[in-house]
Design an enzyme around this catalytic site. Structure first.
Site, short mmCIF file in Angstrom:
data_model
loop_
_atom_site.label_atom_id
_atom_site.label_comp_id
_atom_site.label_asym_id
_atom_site.label_seq_id
_atom_site.Cartn_x
_atom_site.Cartn_y
_atom_site.Cartn_z
N CYS A 1 0.83 -1.20 0.00
CA CYS A 1 0.00 0.00 0.00
C CYS A 1 0.87 1.25 0.00
O CYS A 1 0.46 2.29 -0.55
CB CYS A 1 -0.96 0.00 1.18
SG CYS A 1 -0.16 -0.07 2.79
N HIS B 1 -1.46 1.70 7.31
CA HIS B 1 -2.03 1.56 5.98
C HIS B 1 -1.92 2.90 5.27
O HIS B 1 -2.19 3.95 5.86
CB HIS B 1 -3.49 1.10 6.08
CG HIS B 1 -4.12 0.82 4.76
ND1 HIS B 1 -3.63 -0.12 3.89
CD2 HIS B 1 -5.21 1.36 4.14
CE1 HIS B 1 -4.38 -0.17 2.81
NE2 HIS B 1 -5.34 0.73 2.93
#
Length: 786
Positions: free
Chosen positions: A111, A711
């Site tokens: 990510c 994230h």
């Protein structure tokens, strides 16, 4: 495949001529991208990457089979191995969406890469450069600092696919492979930093697209008293003589760096290029810590407190802060780190708070404040108390005796002149009275013949049976038993517990034993006689001495300290009958816990001001002064001289020191439009061009989570539609501008307003469509973690 044709070329002809000939023969338009392959003797195919070399240099032979490949409309190459399923490929074949609104599949903790790529992909001038194939003329295959054009080509493939409008999401497998090949730190599937990858990618693209084929040596010159404009122009020209690419055109600016020697006062001024600004966040000098306060009064449950203390303070500051909430003097407090039912460390008052991590369980105990003053005074000994339960025999070392620790340990003040096993039993029984039930008359153990005959109650070494004396009430428990204020016994001439009146012997609830700091048996720390127990404890050691008392990572123990530790050992049946586990674990929250210390948001301009503030160099990074000929801790100041077309601002949210690592979740307020840098740029400004200092936001890389996990996502404004979108790996959704600003903002991309106007006729109408309303992006607290 079309029917092959034969063509003749001289040895000095370029591969580019071969490509142009093939285009003409197969009627391929100049706007359509094509590349050449050759079939070698082994039957495998090899690309002719550098079209500037000659037929001779490419080692082409007569009869050599050359294959021309054209790029598909969806941005892929026919020769590329598809990573999607057949059904997915067929579905995307007929898909037509908004160019640039394309997700990136997470390959496993990638990510961070997806976020950086989405930000870069939404820089209009850079994306136009690749979409219009201008990069093909500038690929530098011979740059020793580059990556043979492979990173630039891999990125171009990604941009072509994302902006083809034929994909909902693409798999960046080939790009990930290329990055790992040239930067080993990105090999595998560990979590990394989006700004770190962005820095590598910008440098790699620059070197792969550097228009300077042979870099000349350039000597860096100090200002030496010359005017700033002259020195700055010279520095920029020297930079461009070695570095000239679309990355330099788009992202590079110029700093003014001023160093002042504290020894001789020498001033050194240089101008240095930069690719992005890494700006610090204003750091609070306060720290919020949560602790549990354990009163000497057994009727009071432990209290959870939230304290505000100096970030660089001492343990004593923690006690002072707690004293304001409890009214207990800081001198009557001891601070301990409790881990796995034992004391991991008891802190000294002068120790730094930085040694306590946020995840540590800190207990602050109220103890007696009395110390040895005169010959007739009584000094208290603070005893660490552990709770243990006998368990079925296991294959342990003999020193364990099948006993397991449980519950929260205690620090109990005991008068030194009353320190006997019998007195200690009753003091502990009183301290535990909130969650330990005393036997009533029906439970009296009148049949214990052995104990009745044991008139002197001489305990056996290592396993001490106690409980022969009458239980003291609050008035008899003594000042160190846990009763505060009014429940005090006479000080000097009052009889000790061993002289109190006798009554019927009660059932023994538990036994006592000296143990080491880890809670295992240790017989070497005490000597016994018929009247009490003598501990090898030096004056004062029980009150304020700290030190490491065990190991979280290992089972072996340090040398036993002089101070004794006492274990309360329970038989399972007795514990089940008289020990209330629910009540023992109970605690109350002080009112301060309900108060949320809100961190005041800071403006982006404050971060930039902090970036340009004078600072002193660290000891690990001194400056060599050419005047006094020695390394000095000089003062350094950075100023902004010239800003680029697209300004990348990296918010330094991750703080690393010798003692701690933390992520700063401060909310930084940044403008979407009209970020004005005119007050920060020190280069003389032109009144006729104020737009050269005003910027609009075009992309944000977000980081949700902490240091160990997290994230990354992206907010980006589409260059064609003007609509903002939220990119979360393969998922893409439209958002409104009021959803962009958050505590997760990590890297900001700003475009200069004059550049936006210059690109407008090429990229879309002058009036972008209105931003539609939409649902909010996922809350950071519920964000999936890679």
């Amino acid at each position: 495949m079309d029917t092959p044709f034969t063509a003749q070329f001289s040895h000095t002809a370029s591969i580019d001529l071969v490509l142009r000939t093939a285009r003409e023969q197969f009627l391929v338009s100049p706007q359509e991208e094509a590349r050449l392959w050759i079939k070698n003797a082994k039957g495998s195919f090899e690309r002719l990457c550098n079209t500037r070399v000659t037929v001779f240099d490419a080692a082409l032979k007569t009869g050599q089979l050359i294959i021309m490949e054209t790029r598909n409309k969806d941005g892929t190459w026919p020769s590329a191995q598809p990573h999607a399923t057949k059904s997915a490929s067929e579905e995307d074949k007929n898909f037509q969406g908004q160019p640039g609104i394309c997700g990136l599949t997470n390959l496993g903790n990638t990510c961070f890469m997806n976020s950086a790529l989405q930000c870069l992909s939404n820089v209009p001038q850079l994306t136009e450069y690749f979409l219009k194939n201008r990069y093909l003329e500038e690929l530098n295959f011979c740059n020793p600092l580059g990556m043979k054009g492979e990173i630039a080509e891999a990125y171009a493939d990604l941009v072509k696919q994302a902006w083809s409008g034929h994909h909902r999401s693409i798999v960046p497998h080939m790009f990930k492979t290329k990055v790992g090949h040239f930067a080993s730190q990105f090999l595998g599937f560990q979590q990394h930093d989006s700004q770190e990858l962005l820095s590598f990618l910008l440098d790699g693209l620059h070197e792969d697209l550097n228009r300077v084929k042979k870099k000349e040596y350039v000597e860096l010159c100090d200002a030496a008293g010359r005017p700033d404009q002259e020195v700055a122009q010279e520095a920029w020209q020297n930079h461009k003589r070695r570095n000239d690419s679309v990355i330099v055109d788009t992202f590079h600016g110029l700093f003014k760096s001023t160093l002042v020697c504290p020894g001789c006062g020498n001033v050194s001024v240089t101008f240095d290029p930069f690719c992005y600004l890494s700006v610090p966040l204003p750091v609070s000098y306060k720290r919020v810590m949560e602790v549990f306060f354990v009163s000497m009064d057994p009727r009071r449950k432990p209290e959870q407190h939230r304290l505000v203390v100096p970030k660089k303070g001492k343990i004593s500051d923690l006690c002072v802060a707690l004293a304001k909430h409890t009214g207990v003097s800081p001198e009557r407090m001891m601070v301990a780190d409790v881990f796995s039912h034992r004391f991991y460390k008891i802190y000294q008052l002068e120790e730094s708070l930085s040694s306590i991590l946020d995840r540590d369980d800190i207990f602050i105990y109220e103890v007696s404040g009395r110390s040895a003053i005169g010959e007739n005074s009584r000094e208290d000994v603070v005893l660490p108390i552990y709770l243990r339960e006998r368990t079925p025999a296991r294959d342990y070392n003999n020193s364990y005796y099948g006993l397991m620790l449980f519950g929260h340990p205690l620090l109990v003040s005991v008068p030194r002149d009353r320190l006997s096993w019998d007195a200690l039993y009753h003091i502990l029984l009183y301290r535990l009275s909130r969650y330990v039930t005393r036997p009533n008359s029906d439970d009296e153990d009148d049949g214990d013949e052995k104990d009745m005959e044991d008139k002197d109650n001489i305990p056996k070494p290592g396993h001490v049976a106690v409980g022969s004396s009458q239980d003291p009430g609050p008035e008899q428990a003594g000042p160190s038993s846990g009763v505060a204020g009014r429940s005090r016994a006479p000080v000097d001439n009052s009889p000790g517990p061993s002289h109190w009146p006798q009554r019927a012997r009660r059932k023994h609830l538990f036994t006592l034993q000296t143990v080491n700091s880890n809670g295992t048996s240790d017989r070497s720390t005490f000597n016994e006689d018929t009247h009490g127990v003598s501990f090898s404890c030096e004056p004062g050691l029980g009150r304020r001495e700290g030190g490491f008392l065990g190991s979280r990572a290992h089972d072996h123990l340090p040398s036993p300290p002089a101070q004794p530790y006492i274990a309360i050992d329970w038989e399972p049946e007795m514990k089940k009958r008289y020990y209330d586990e629910v009540e023992a674990e109970g605690y109350v929250k002080h009112d301060c816990v309900g108060y949320v210390l809100k961190k005041a948001p800071v403006r982006l301009q404050e971060c930039i001001e902090l970036f340009t503030t004078v600072e002193t160099l660290e000891k690990e990074n001194p400056w060599y002064c050419p005047s006094c000929k020695q390394h000095q801790l000089a003062t350094k100041k950075l100023d902004l001289w010239m800003l680029p077309e697209t300004l990348i601002i990296h918010l330094k949210r991750f703080s690393y020191t010798k003692f701690s690592r933390e992520k700063l979740d401060t909310l930084v307020e940044f403008p979407i439009r009209d970020l004005d840098f005119s007050e920060f740029v020190i280069k003389p400004q032109s009144e006729s061009a104020p737009e050269l200092y005003k910027y609009d936001l075009i992309a944000v890389s977000n980081h949700y989570g902490g240091l160990r996990d997290g994230h990354y996502t992206t907010f980006a404004c589409n260059k064609d539609s003007g609509q903002w979108h939220y990119f979360d790996d393969s998922s893409v959704s439209p958002v409104t501008e009021n959803q962009i600003e958050s505590k997760a903002a990590y890297v900001l991309f700003y475009q200069r307003q004059d550049v936006a106007r210059r690109l407008q006729p090429q990229t879309g109408s002058s009036d972008p469509p209105a931003t539609p309303g939409c649902s909010s992006p996922p809350n950071s607290e519920f964000m999936d973690v890679n």
